[in-house]
Write a protein that holds these residues in place. Structure first.
Motif, PDB file in Angstrom:
ATOM      1  N   HIS A 166     -49.693   3.304  16.783  1.00 24.32           N
ATOM      2  CA  HIS A 166     -49.566   4.642  16.195  1.00 24.32           C
ATOM      3  C   HIS A 166     -49.453   4.571  14.684  1.00 24.32           C
ATOM      4  O   HIS A 166     -48.781   5.403  14.059  1.00 24.32           O
ATOM      5  CB  HIS A 166     -48.364   5.365  16.805  1.00 24.32           C
ATOM      6  N   ALA A 167     -50.122   3.593  14.091  1.00 23.99           N
ATOM      7  CA  ALA A 167     -50.078   3.444  12.633  1.00 23.99           C
ATOM      8  C   ALA A 167     -50.627   4.679  11.930  1.00 23.99           C
ATOM      9  O   ALA A 167     -50.172   5.029  10.833  1.00 23.99           O
ATOM     10  CB  ALA A 167     -50.865   2.208  12.215  1.00 23.99           C
ATOM     11  N   ASP A 168     -51.609   5.378  12.544  1.00 24.19           N
ATOM     12  CA  ASP A 168     -52.180   6.551  11.898  1.00 24.19           C
ATOM     13  C   ASP A 168     -51.166   7.677  11.766  1.00 24.19           C
ATOM     14  O   ASP A 168     -51.277   8.530  10.869  1.00 24.19           O
ATOM     15  CB  ASP A 168     -53.409   7.037  12.668  1.00 24.19           C
ATOM     16  N   GLU A 169     -50.154   7.698  12.669  1.00 25.86           N
ATOM     17  CA  GLU A 169     -49.096   8.706  12.564  1.00 25.86           C
ATOM     18  C   GLU A 169     -48.142   8.371  11.415  1.00 25.86           C
ATOM     19  O   GLU A 169     -47.530   9.260  10.832  1.00 25.86           O
ATOM     20  CB  GLU A 169     -48.291   8.763  13.873  1.00 25.86           C
ATOM     21  N   ILE A 170     -48.025   7.081  11.097  1.00 21.91           N
ATOM     22  CA  ILE A 170     -47.109   6.649  10.041  1.00 21.91           C
ATOM     23  C   ILE A 170     -47.757   6.795   8.672  1.00 21.91           C
ATOM     24  O   ILE A 170     -47.091   7.151   7.693  1.00 21.91           O
ATOM     25  CB  ILE A 170     -46.700   5.173  10.269  1.00 21.91           C
ATOM     26  N   PHE A 171     -49.075   6.522   8.599  1.00 20.41           N
ATOM     27  CA  PHE A 171     -49.766   6.471   7.309  1.00 20.41           C
ATOM     28  C   PHE A 171     -50.911   7.484   7.260  1.00 20.41           C
ATOM     29  O   PHE A 171     -52.094   7.113   7.199  1.00 20.41           O
ATOM     30  CB  PHE A 171     -50.318   5.064   7.064  1.00 20.41           C
TER      31      PHE A 171
END
Length: 726
Positions: free
Chosen positions: A223-228
């Motif tokens: 879920h890196a896209d939710e973080i960055f």
């Protein structure tokens, strides 16, 4: 039929026939420990074990290795950094040891990854799936995203790595993720780090009948896209750090408690010993870690598998009883029950030996609880080395103090990795009115003993408990240990002298039963070994049996070599480290060494000497002890060695406990003269049935004080030794 298997660790390069004075007569301690952990790891491939139990052994091997690296490997690296050229007993310099240890750790780590890949596939066949960043299924994917947003996202803190943001501190066993990003707005490259808080679960389980697990690092990466938002993800890398976790004692410490509170904080910031990198780590990110973590003498482990093997214990907790050992409930000693639960009455009648975990540790707790509420009990004295996080023993001592008893507790602050917990217990005990003693600055108080002084008529009687293991209710369920209760007056007098030694530095000039290290324990062992040598030289039967966790002390080993050269038959059951080389002509051909690894962790320490007769024999001298065969136990710790003179207990310890260890074929490994171990092969002769000592004690009546309980019940099968079958 058990499959033969050898561990691969080469302990040291040695001559074929080392001289009695050559360093080659010893195995290297660190490599011997790694060979032990290989035996633990081999149980993860044991087809006779349930699947989740095999996973448990894999997890244990990971936990063991972590501790080894943060203490033992860290110590060697520290010697090199400080230019301390101390030669090991086998003749290796610190640099040679570190290189050999690093090489073998990489071999073990590769084996762990291979075994994990195999177990992972087998678990999936049984509906336990460990998924990575790939799709887990539409419903599971939705749940995982929601869980991430609600439970993980608010806790983690991404940090840019640039001149304006100093590189963050990474704690020991800490896991971090480096993300290589490009900012969409201006195409600027950005490096971000997320350190995973240790309060987060190591694995997240998706609710539902199918057990779907995802590691915390994979969940965050997924879920890196939710973080960055607003960034393009170019790649990421997961890493883990292990730091030097040992605490060195300063002899001039003015306040030991204050010193330890500070030292615990320093330990968390120790030198990096190991850097683990997972997957295809970005080269620039790896270079950044190398520069920022100051990796002097550190080992870098790159793996395509999982990091932090110890964390797999979370999956072992899955509620699948068919994939675990059949539950076992310890028996409560019949002798105590025959006296309506009155521990003092049972002990007063005659001494009692309890074998944990087959017999319940509750009897030890009940002994102290009864003392706490008995109006005739005047005083209680107790050593505490490791007591666990939820200690009924500590609670019993608090209750006794609150009831007006005189209670003394010797709390060992130097119990590695239990220092913080022991400080908390000490504080609680002191608030309850217990007199808390911290023992010696230089020596750990490792003896396991408690004494209760009780008014009986016009006199006082002292009841004693001696243990080979800690007063720890959790480990007592899986560690095999002996508890011995006695009201023998000589034992009470000796234990009183022991506590005066610890609390007031009053060294006992003479004891009636006990040998105490560092005062007399070593000499007692030497005298017993020398007596067997004299018996052999006179043509009398001469034999030594011993069961220990480790044997590393050069003096004891050389004494055993001398006994072997004199013709004394020696059998050693050494679970872990063994620096003695067996089977060398002219040096140790009369010595056999075996190691037992199984469902329970063998922990009891026993010595038996033939005393002019073949073992086992009622004539034998039998001792139980808190001490292993290590220099630290004999010279730098307060330990106890207790002779067993009660005939019944003598027979139980020697003819049942010790003999069963020697007879075991299903969980035993034999040590060869080159340092390798091979699993004992089960005989194809159907008349010789395999023997599993854990199963034997789990399925037979209690050893301790069976008395009338067996007059109409099933008796414990008599064990017998065939010469040459060890």
């Amino acid at each position: 039929m058990l499959e033969a298997r050898e561990t691969t660790t080469q302990v040291s390069v040695v001559e074929d026939t080392p001289a009695a004075t050559s360093p080659a007569r010893f195995f290297n301690r660190e490599l011997s420990w790694l060979a032990f952990n290989e035996r633990v790891l081999a149980e993860a491939e044991n087809p006779h074990y349930p699947l989740l139990e095999r996973l448990r052994f894999l997890s244990i091997s990971g936990s063991n290795l972590d501790e080894f690296m943060t203490v033992r490997v860290a110590g060697i690296a520290g010697q090199i950094r400080r230019s301390i050229d101390e030669i090991s007993i086998d003749g290796m310099t610190p640099s040679q040891q570190l290189a050999a240890v690093h090489e073998q750790i990489l071999v073990i780590e590769a084996s762990q990854q291979r075994i994990w890949a195999d177990l992972k596939d087998q678990l999936a066949d049984y509906g336990i799936r460990v998924v990575g960043e790939q799709q887990a299924g539409s419903e599971s994917d939705r749940w995982l995203k929601q869980y991430f947003l609600e439970h993980i996202m608010p806790v983690i803190t991404p940090q840019a790595i640039d001149p304006a943001h100093p590189f963050p501190f990474v704690a020991s066993t800490g896991i971090g993720i480096l993300f290589s990003l490009t900012r969409v707005a201006d195409s600027a490259p950005v490096m971000e780090m997320i350190l995973i808080p240790q309060a987060l679960p190591r694995f997240v389980r998706v609710p539902g009948p199918e057990a779907i697990y995802m590691s915390i690092e994979d969940l965050i990466c997924r879920h890196a896209d939710e973080i960055f938002p607003g960034f393009k993800l170019n790649g990421h890398g997961v890493f883990r750090v292990l730091r030097d976790s040992d605490i060195e004692i300063e002899e001039d410490a003015e306040d030991l408690v204050r010193y330890y509170r500070t030292a615990i904080q320093r330990r968390r910031r120790g030198m990096v010993i190991v850097l683990q990198l997972q997957g295809k780590f970005d080269p620039a990110a790896e270079e950044l870690l190398r520069a920022q973590l100051a990796l002097d003498k550190a080992l870098i482990i790159k793996t395509g598998g999982i990091i932090g093997m110890a964390g797999l214990a979370a999956i072992v907790d899955e509620d699948r009883p068919e994939l675990k050992f059949e539950p076992y409930s310890p028996r409560y000693p019949e002798r105590i029950l025959e006296h309506d639960g009155d521990c003092f009455a049972a002990i007063r009648e005659k001494g009692i030996v309890i074998q944990h975990p087959y017999e319940s540790f509750e009897v030890v707790i009940d002994f102290l609880k009864q003392a706490a509420r008995d109006p005739d009990v005047i005083a209680i004295k107790q050593t505490l080395y490791r007591a666990g996080k939820q200690s009924a023993v500590v609670n019993a001592l608090i209750a006794a103090a609150e009831a007006g008893k005189s209670v003394t507790a010797v709390v060992e602050l130097k119990a590695r990795f239990d220092e913080e917990q022991n400080l908390l217990w000490a504080s609680q005990l002191e608030r309850a009115g217990v007199q808390v003693i911290y023992g010696f600055v230089d020596w750990k108080t490792h003896a396991k003993v408690s004494m209760v002084v009780r008014r009986e008529g016009e006199a006082y009687r002292t009841y004693c408990h001696f243990g080979t293991g800690n007063y720890h209710p959790i480990t007592a369920r899986i560690y095999t240990d002996l508890s011995y209760f006695t009201a023998q007056p000589a034992a009470g007098r000796d234990v009183g002298k022991l506590f005066n030694f610890i609390t007031g530095y009053i060294e006992p000039k003479k004891t009636e039963l006990l040998s105490i290290s560092p005062i007399s324990l070593r000499n007692t062992l030497y005298e017993c070994i020398d007596a067997e040598i004299a018996n052999a030289q006179k043509g009398c039967p001469a034999a030594i049996w011993a069961k220990l966790n480790s044997l590393t002390d050069p003096g004891v080993i050389d004494r055993l070599y001398a006994a072997s050269q004199a013709g004394v038959e020696i059998v050693l059951v050494i679970r872990g480290i063994c620096c003695l080389r067996p089977g060398i002509p002219g040096l140790s051909e009369h010595i056999t060494v075996k190691s037992i690894i199984g469902r329970f962790l063998e922990h009891a320490r026993i010595w038996a000497f033939g005393n002019g007769a073949e073992l086992p024999s009622r004539k034998a001298k039998v001792f139980i002890t808190s001490a292993d065969g290590m220099s630290r136990n004999l010279d730098r710790r307060v330990e106890l060695l207790l002779p067993i003179r009660n005939k019944t207990v003598h027979d139980q310890v020697l003819g049942q406990v010790m003999l069963a260890n020697l007879l075991d074929t299903e969980q035993s490994w034999l040590l060869e003269s080159d340092g390798s171990y091979h699993r004992v092969e089960t005989s194809e002769d159907k008349s010789e049935k395999p023997f599993n000592l854990h199963r034997y004690f789990m399925t037979n009546p209690s050893l301790s004080g069976r008395g009338a309980s067996l007059t109409s019940g099933r008796k414990v099968p008599k064990l017998s030794l065939r010469r040459g079958n060890i």
